[in-house]
Design a protein around this motif. Sequence first.
Motif, PDB file in Angstrom:
ATOM      1  N   TRP A  20     -36.407  37.189  17.570  1.00 17.99           N
ATOM      2  CA  TRP A  20     -36.257  35.967  16.771  1.00 17.99           C
ATOM      3  C   TRP A  20     -37.645  35.475  16.409  1.00 17.99           C
ATOM      4  CZ3 TRP A  20     -32.038  32.149  18.878  1.00 17.99           C
ATOM      5  CH2 TRP A  20     -30.782  32.784  18.831  1.00 17.99           C
ATOM      6  N   GLN A  47     -32.571  24.021  18.773  1.00 24.19           N
ATOM      7  CA  GLN A  47     -31.186  23.981  19.218  1.00 24.19           C
ATOM      8  C   GLN A  47     -30.545  25.360  19.270  1.00 24.19           C
ATOM      9  OE1 GLN A  47     -32.396  22.363  16.481  1.00 24.19           O
ATOM     10  NE2 GLN A  47     -30.849  22.157  14.859  1.00 24.19           N
ATOM     11  N   LYS A  48     -30.915  26.235  18.344  1.00 22.70           N
ATOM     12  CA  LYS A  48     -30.334  27.583  18.358  1.00 22.70           C
ATOM     13  C   LYS A  48     -30.821  28.375  19.571  1.00 22.70           C
ATOM     14  CE  LYS A  48     -29.451  27.961  13.386  1.00 22.70           C
ATOM     15  NZ  LYS A  48     -27.987  28.019  13.515  1.00 22.70           N
ATOM     16  N   GLN A  66     -39.648  32.565  14.352  1.00 18.84           N
ATOM     17  CA  GLN A  66     -39.541  31.270  13.688  1.00 18.84           C
ATOM     18  C   GLN A  66     -40.118  31.370  12.279  1.00 18.84           C
ATOM     19  OE1 GLN A  66     -40.733  26.609  14.535  1.00 18.84           O
ATOM     20  NE2 GLN A  66     -40.546  28.036  16.225  1.00 18.84           N
ATOM     21  N   SER A 122     -41.942  21.699  14.699  1.00 19.62           N
ATOM     22  CA  SER A 122     -41.262  22.574  15.653  1.00 19.62           C
ATOM     23  C   SER A 122     -42.018  22.662  16.962  1.00 19.62           C
ATOM     24  CB  SER A 122     -41.085  23.971  15.056  1.00 19.62           C
ATOM     25  OG  SER A 122     -42.315  24.537  14.741  1.00 19.62           O
ATOM     26  N   ALA A 153     -33.792  19.375  22.136  1.00 22.27           N
ATOM     27  CA  ALA A 153     -32.827  19.261  21.043  1.00 22.27           C
ATOM     28  C   ALA A 153     -31.432  19.423  21.593  1.00 22.27           C
ATOM     29  CB  ALA A 153     -33.099  20.331  19.988  1.00 22.27           C
ATOM     30  N   ASP A 161     -36.525  24.030  11.540  1.00 27.42           N
ATOM     31  CA  ASP A 161     -35.807  22.805  11.873  1.00 27.42           C
ATOM     32  C   ASP A 161     -34.542  23.049  12.697  1.00 27.42           C
ATOM     33  OD1 ASP A 161     -34.384  23.991   9.837  1.00 27.42           O
ATOM     34  OD2 ASP A 161     -34.253  22.211   8.573  1.00 27.42           O
ATOM     35  N   THR A 162     -34.132  24.294  12.847  1.00 29.86           N
ATOM     36  CA  THR A 162     -32.974  24.601  13.693  1.00 29.86           C
ATOM     37  C   THR A 162     -33.354  25.454  14.894  1.00 29.86           C
ATOM     38  OG1 THR A 162     -32.397  26.587  12.402  1.00 29.86           O
ATOM     39  CG2 THR A 162     -31.411  24.491  11.714  1.00 29.86           C
ATOM     40  N   TRP A 163     -34.638  25.787  15.009  1.00 30.18           N
ATOM     41  CA  TRP A 163     -35.085  26.707  16.048  1.00 30.18           C
ATOM     42  C   TRP A 163     -34.719  26.226  17.454  1.00 30.18           C
ATOM     43  CZ3 TRP A 163     -37.205  31.517  16.541  1.00 30.18           C
ATOM     44  CH2 TRP A 163     -37.794  31.827  17.768  1.00 30.18           C
ATOM     45  N   VAL A 196     -35.514  32.514  11.887  1.00 26.31           N
ATOM     46  CA  VAL A 196     -34.796  31.278  12.171  1.00 26.31           C
ATOM     47  C   VAL A 196     -35.584  30.098  11.606  1.00 26.31           C
ATOM     48  CG1 VAL A 196     -33.809  29.816  13.966  1.00 26.31           C
ATOM     49  CG2 VAL A 196     -33.887  32.304  14.281  1.00 26.31           C
ATOM     50  N   ALA A 239     -26.452  22.667  19.472  1.00 26.87           N
ATOM     51  CA  ALA A 239     -25.575  22.393  18.341  1.00 26.87           C
ATOM     52  C   ALA A 239     -24.922  23.618  17.750  1.00 26.87           C
ATOM     53  CB  ALA A 239     -26.375  21.683  17.238  1.00 26.87           C
ATOM     54  N   SER A 240     -25.454  24.812  18.057  1.00 24.27           N
ATOM     55  CA  SER A 240     -24.919  25.961  17.353  1.00 24.27           C
ATOM     56  C   SER A 240     -25.063  27.219  18.170  1.00 24.27           C
ATOM     57  CB  SER A 240     -25.669  26.148  16.020  1.00 24.27           C
ATOM     58  OG  SER A 240     -25.309  27.358  15.433  1.00 24.27           O
TER      59      SER A 240
END
Length: 446
Positions: free
Chosen positions: A44, A84-85, A46, A8, A14, A80-82, A77, A17-18
């Motif tokens: 938030w 992009q979110k 991580q 990360s 990134a 692995d999605t941090w 969060v 995506a979301s």
Amino acid sequence: MSKRHITSAIVSTALVASLALAGCGSGGGDAPTTSGGKTVVTFWQQQFEDYQQAWFKKQVDAYNKSQDKVKVEIQVVPADTWAQKLKAAQAAGKAPDVATTSYGNIPAGAANGELAELDDLMPAEAFSDIKDNVKDFVTIKGKHYAYPMLVEPSTVLYYRKDLVQAAGLDPASPPKTWDELKTWATKLTQGKVKGMTIASIPADLGWSSWGLQYNACGHLPVADDWSKSVATDSCFAQLLDFYRGLYQSGVMPKQPKVGYADGAPYGQGEVAMMAGGSWVVGQLKNDFPKMIEKTAVAPFPSIDGDQTKTTATLGGWTLTVDGKTKAREQAADFIKWLLAGDPAIMADFFKASGFSKYTVRASVDRALETNPDATADPFMKTISEKVVPFGKAEPAYPWEIALAFGTAIESAMKGNADVAAALKKADSEINDIIKKQSLAGTAPQR
């Protein structure tokens, strides 16, 4: 940084995506979000080790109980999605009010207006409490854009006291120079046990060698203003020779089963010494507790034996306030309470970590000096007093530069190219990266 953290921290871009977590922050809105008459501060965090999630939740609950007008809502969060979110939320004007941020992401965040200046939101004594060699990590052009939570040295020497003694060496006098380390590694290579393990693939060498790059040359392989590569400076040849000597002499595994961040080969008794990050302390305590009494730690050896020279960079995490939030005062107050307030709060965190992470505040150091668990820990004193004070920040330049140099180290290690050719190729690649990404003159001004 732990194995989970490395991905990360390195991945700086990134795809958006979301928007799944984008609706809760007050950043960019007309007014702070409120609930039951209280201003809501979204935080938030991580996802790190399980103990960290429990610790953060406990402290958020304690803060909320102490407040009449503010409520912090924490969201965990996955790493692995941090990226992009967070980018999606920022693009939508719905970024969290407070977020965990690595040191390497502060310069870009400040330049892009994503992070709020904290100097007018927190007392000056909060910043004067930060250790001198960490202050610059969160400072851009004299302004503070984050408050540090911890540091994790990238490179510490771990060694088996029992095997060292059996080899006729003195466990109380670990090697101080690269040449002494090679001698120890040779003598400790016995049967199926190798004397040493260190990074050996580009993705690991790119970041784990930063401290040794500083040690060899006093600088990294790119000019301070990012205008050109300096990878062919003769001092870097000594660094590549060091790695090559370890690899080709047969004292380290040729095909390691895991990456640099994982201390399992040492924990399983496959090697007698290990270059590893401070987070390996936690791994040994959790997964290989019987190895603790057999293990000692020391600063990683220096090229010339001067152990006040950097051998480790200091990764780690901070808390930041969103640059567009309407609740910046409340967000900063939470950070002040958690990270810059009562030293006992952060002392509790370091105890929960098994003393595998290290303080950034002088007052927390003093609190730990009277903590019996801290003073009894077999590793904390050495790492906190002999490694952390001499560590430097991880560089903020693009990962591609680090990877190009890591590839050069691997090429020399494994005989794919001689040292001069490997460095010449890295020099060319780094200059190409600088040109393509228009990096010249864009280095952060601390």
